[in-house]
Design an enzyme around this catalytic site. Sequence first.
Site, PDB file in Angstrom:
ATOM      1  N   HIS A  55       4.437  -9.805  21.114  1.00 16.36           N
ATOM      2  CA  HIS A  55       3.682  -9.815  22.379  1.00 16.36           C
ATOM      3  C   HIS A  55       2.662 -10.937  22.360  1.00 16.36           C
ATOM      4  O   HIS A  55       2.103 -11.261  21.312  1.00 16.36           O
ATOM      5  CB  HIS A  55       3.031  -8.453  22.668  1.00 16.36           C
ATOM      6  CG  HIS A  55       1.997  -8.031  21.673  1.00 16.36           C
ATOM      7  ND1 HIS A  55       0.668  -8.336  21.820  1.00 16.36           N
ATOM      8  CD2 HIS A  55       2.095  -7.321  20.519  1.00 16.36           C
ATOM      9  CE1 HIS A  55      -0.013  -7.815  20.805  1.00 16.36           C
ATOM     10  NE2 HIS A  55       0.824  -7.199  19.996  1.00 16.36           N
TER      11      HIS A  55
ATOM     12  N   ASP B 126       0.012 -11.093  24.623  1.00 16.49           N
ATOM     13  CA  ASP B 126      -1.304 -10.711  25.132  1.00 16.49           C
ATOM     14  C   ASP B 126      -2.171 -10.245  23.968  1.00 16.49           C
ATOM     15  O   ASP B 126      -1.664  -9.997  22.854  1.00 16.49           O
ATOM     16  CB  ASP B 126      -1.189  -9.602  26.185  1.00 16.49           C
ATOM     17  CG  ASP B 126      -0.604  -8.320  25.614  1.00 16.49           C
ATOM     18  OD1 ASP B 126       0.345  -8.414  24.789  1.00 16.49           O
ATOM     19  OD2 ASP B 126      -1.079  -7.232  25.960  1.00 16.49           O
TER      20      ASP B 126
ATOM     21  N   ASP C 147      -2.477 -10.517  15.710  1.00 16.63           N
ATOM     22  CA  ASP C 147      -1.951  -9.505  16.645  1.00 16.63           C
ATOM     23  C   ASP C 147      -1.843 -10.090  18.034  1.00 16.63           C
ATOM     24  O   ASP C 147      -2.744  -9.995  18.827  1.00 16.63           O
ATOM     25  CB  ASP C 147      -2.866  -8.271  16.637  1.00 16.63           C
ATOM     26  CG  ASP C 147      -2.339  -7.158  17.528  1.00 16.63           C
ATOM     27  OD1 ASP C 147      -1.140  -7.146  17.846  1.00 16.63           O
ATOM     28  OD2 ASP C 147      -3.136  -6.300  17.901  1.00 16.63           O
TER      29      ASP C 147
ATOM     30  N   GLU D 254       1.374  -5.610  25.948  1.00 20.00           N
ATOM     31  CA  GLU D 254       1.436  -4.640  24.853  1.00 20.00           C
ATOM     32  C   GLU D 254       0.112  -3.918  24.667  1.00 20.00           C
ATOM     33  O   GLU D 254       0.074  -2.730  24.381  1.00 20.00           O
ATOM     34  CB  GLU D 254       1.849  -5.345  23.552  1.00 20.00           C
ATOM     35  CG  GLU D 254       2.356  -4.394  22.473  1.00 20.00           C
ATOM     36  CD  GLU D 254       1.261  -3.828  21.576  1.00 20.00           C
ATOM     37  OE1 GLU D 254       1.542  -2.870  20.834  1.00 20.00           O
ATOM     38  OE2 GLU D 254       0.117  -4.314  21.606  1.00 20.00           O
ATOM     39  N   GLU D 255      -0.999  -4.649  24.830  1.00 16.28           N
ATOM     40  CA  GLU D 255      -2.321  -4.051  24.598  1.00 16.28           C
ATOM     41  C   GLU D 255      -2.768  -3.196  25.777  1.00 16.28           C
ATOM     42  O   GLU D 255      -3.899  -2.712  25.815  1.00 16.28           O
ATOM     43  CB  GLU D 255      -3.358  -5.135  24.314  1.00 16.28           C
ATOM     44  CG  GLU D 255      -3.039  -6.057  23.142  1.00 16.28           C
ATOM     45  CD  GLU D 255      -3.033  -5.353  21.794  1.00 16.28           C
ATOM     46  OE1 GLU D 255      -3.250  -4.129  21.739  1.00 16.28           O
ATOM     47  OE2 GLU D 255      -2.784  -6.031  20.780  1.00 16.28           O
TER      48      GLU D 255
ATOM     49  N   ASP E 279       4.990  -6.853  14.237  1.00 17.87           N
ATOM     50  CA  ASP E 279       3.761  -6.500  14.947  1.00 17.87           C
ATOM     51  C   ASP E 279       3.015  -5.400  14.198  1.00 17.87           C
ATOM     52  O   ASP E 279       2.352  -4.572  14.794  1.00 17.87           O
ATOM     53  CB  ASP E 279       4.099  -6.048  16.387  1.00 17.87           C
ATOM     54  CG  ASP E 279       2.861  -5.840  17.244  1.00 17.87           C
ATOM     55  OD1 ASP E 279       1.819  -6.434  16.945  1.00 17.87           O
ATOM     56  OD2 ASP E 279       2.944  -5.068  18.227  1.00 17.87           O
TER      57      ASP E 279
ATOM     58  N   HIS F 100      -7.658  -5.048  16.077  1.00 12.40           N
ATOM     59  CA  HIS F 100      -8.345  -4.716  17.329  1.00 12.40           C
ATOM     60  C   HIS F 100      -9.856  -4.826  17.200  1.00 12.40           C
ATOM     61  O   HIS F 100     -10.587  -4.418  18.090  1.00 12.40           O
ATOM     62  CB  HIS F 100      -7.959  -3.305  17.799  1.00 12.40           C
ATOM     63  CG  HIS F 100      -6.559  -3.215  18.319  1.00 12.40           C
ATOM     64  ND1 HIS F 100      -6.114  -2.185  19.089  1.00 12.40           N
ATOM     65  CD2 HIS F 100      -5.503  -4.066  18.191  1.00 12.40           C
ATOM     66  CE1 HIS F 100      -4.839  -2.382  19.397  1.00 12.40           C
ATOM     67  NE2 HIS F 100      -4.443  -3.510  18.851  1.00 12.40           N
TER      68      HIS F 100
END
Lengths: 476, 476
Positions: free
Chosen positions: B98, B100, B132, B166-167, B195, B445
């Site tokens: 991903h 994003d 990520d 994805e997020e 991922d 994150h």
Amino acid sequence: MAPQLDGYFAEVDKLSTHFINRLAKAVAIPSVSSDAARRPDVVRMGEFLAAELRALGASVEMRPLGKQPDKPELDLPPVVLARYGSDKSKRTILVYGHYDVQPAEKSDGWATEPFDLTVGDDGRMFGRGSTDDKGPVLGWLNAIEAHQRAGVDFPVNLLMCFEGMEEYGSEGLDELIEKEGKGYFADADAVCISDNYWLGTEKPCLTYGLRGCNYYSVEISGPGADLHSGVFGGTAQEPMTDLVRVLGSLVDTDGRILIPGIDEQVAPVTAEEEGLYEGISFTMDTLYESLGATTTIHDDKKRTLMARWRFPSLSVHGVEGAFSAPGAKTVIPAKVIGKFSIRTVPDMEIERTNEAVYKYVKEVFAKLGSKNTLKVYPQHTGKWWVASPNHWNFRAAGKAVERVWGVKPDMTREGGSIPVTLTFEQATGKNVLLLPMGSSTDGAHSINEKLDKRNYIEGIKLLGAYLHYVAEEAQE
Amino acid sequence: MAPQLDGYFAEVDKLSTHFINRLAKAVAIPSVSSDAARRPDVVRMGEFLAAELRALGASVEMRPLGKQPDKPELDLPPVVLARYGSDKSKRTILVYGHYDVQPAEKSDGWATEPFDLTVGDDGRMFGRGSTDDKGPVLGWLNAIEAHQRAGVDFPVNLLMCFEGMEEYGSEGLDELIEKEGKGYFADADAVCISDNYWLGTEKPCLTYGLRGCNYYSVEISGPGADLHSGVFGGTAQEPMTDLVRVLGSLVDTDGRILIPGIDEQVAPVTAEEEGLYEGISFTMDTLYESLGATTTIHDDKKRTLMARWRFPSLSVHGVEGAFSAPGAKTVIPAKVIGKFSIRTVPDMEIERTNEAVYKYVKEVFAKLGSKNTLKVYPQHTGKWWVASPNHWNFRAAGKAVERVWGVKPDMTREGGSIPVTLTFEQATGKNVLLLPMGSSTDGAHSINEKLDKRNYIEGIKLLGAYLHYVAEEAQE
């Protein structure tokens, strides 16, 4: 002999439109104390009161209270201190009210513009502050004016203390009251506060008791930061798991407080008290209506009133630090703070109650065998208040109610706390009376707050009559 | 025989500055999918990828996904579908990633500008999205380029599926994957997703299992509106009192789920599995460090890994509708919604688990004898996933790890869920491999997200080597 009040009453009726216009002017000033942007309006409202009082011949002092503690760039609104009359042969009555209001926006769901007093055909006068507390505050000014216009001698000296921060914690007020107890308020013979409500909608009441409130935090922490429940679920002891177990041990569904050492402190119900509840104008239907449900603990009036007035209660308010938004978040909160409070009653002591809470919470947590860390501490504590309802202050108010409304008032207590009551009692050493003007359906902090025209106009008569009976009681 | 990879590896090393620059360009595009104002940046990031892919000779399709369900004025960012090579004599590998990223502001506490890739002397490359998932996504592009420049034949056909949401819940992706399972992805022989992360910081792993997640709401309501605890405390049955008792009955401090019918569904530990945990590169100290505390349920590695990977767990996330701010508010909430989730494992069934939860929660609530109203319902459910680690897809990846890193990879499962894994498996019917590039301390994150230069460069080698071993395995 009963005071001659007919001339005064007739004048109040004659001036009723004028008095409603005065209330409309006050409501039009959006004196929202919690909103920094509205602070100039709060100050403007204080100045409006001061100007009206000076026009009536009262001497007025605007007392600054310094900066607002949580917003040091903001001046607190002044306390309006005023005196009307200084005849040493008369009793002096100190009255309290507040000129600030709760926030209100039309978009919150108001049917009318909240700062535009709207009088319906049925006599309901909608507007923010109408009943809480601009109506009662203006009641004292209106009583002075009606005496003047009717040519009736004002029966007492009146000391007035009107604050502008009541809806935001009465910042700075306690210190002022304590200081002026032997100063500005030194010659007060009794205190009267009109900032509460009838128990129902039809029968006036006098209020002689309030519960106290001890508010606690239970903080449980473990991990260094919030965790993802996928990665850490099953490996870490979770503070929230412990917290819900601790909070779940405090009280049961029927309100029984499970903390040892609380019930033992509660004053026993006396035989005299037993008979007191049946006569009170209150029905379970009234409660169901204000509750919006029938999910009550008790099904009868007496036990319900006792549970509200003279027994302690424990409420769990919420959890800080956990996930609280709508939707789904898979977080393991690292630190959670449960909030609960105990409403206290005679003869509970703050310290003894605190100790019982700490001991019990620690014991429950210890039994969990958790590696997490527990803290339990009070956020604030406040004592209950009970006055003597046989004092001449209450007798005078009782006679005034009978004269104006034609019924003996209910003698009530309240479940909530009005901390300024206790402050006035302690600072002046005098009897404090709570003499409400509005009724239970006024919706003080809600949308569509209103004051019934009847309660306002008869309320003005009541405040004046009360002062006459105070003078008469004093002569007996 | 082992593939000839030396030329490819040397080229990757030679191009390492170029590859880091490519990552810096990607990080500089703040493609935050949860922020509507950043949506043009998300789209720009997709277009950047498409342009790079086209420059490398891949065919690219930008697939629109329609409007964002919770913000209908907003277009979802496109899915970048790409194909590199269509030689029918070669295996075809479908890869997912991903483009994003999570939100990031310097003021959150970042030591560097989050959208400015900052490479330290120690090789740590800080920047939002570095690990990520921009690093791994570019890993595939870099692998293609290094093959071209080294003149090494690309060993497989590569299908790529890179999404931009994805997020924020991968809105719209499942439908696309399901539709293209027999379409764009029809000739895929296996799937590889990069991922996730190593279990620690030193040893690579291959991931063959994920827990599922069933997320529940327990809603208890009574009064028509929030109440004041002074007025109603002691008279109303409080929903929060009931809720903390229900939430307190679900799990104990040591993570034991108290809901009957859950444990019975869990697949027994086999003798083969018993031996699996000791060899894995993981220590309790690693856990203590990532936890920021020693408040673990188990004190040993084996039980901790089993609790994370192969046993269910239950976490209480929070309460919606109660007081959750700092400070003290004396509210009795009228309606409160407790949130908890169960991480699920083989052979748990979603429906059977739901039924066990409903039954137990209703029983616990019934025992309270409350007049309040209970609802219990799932917010979302998702199945666990376990692949066969003996499939040629995993064997190829294992050989690639040994070739690049000189060690056999740990065979791991994860406690969290990556729902797209199961979607790919079901849509293609093929084996899915999770092949991580970053390490456990990358802080995907969090503030200061980073990817180690070593993990990036060796990771590019790993992805290429994996494709060569895939080709070799296919020939066997």
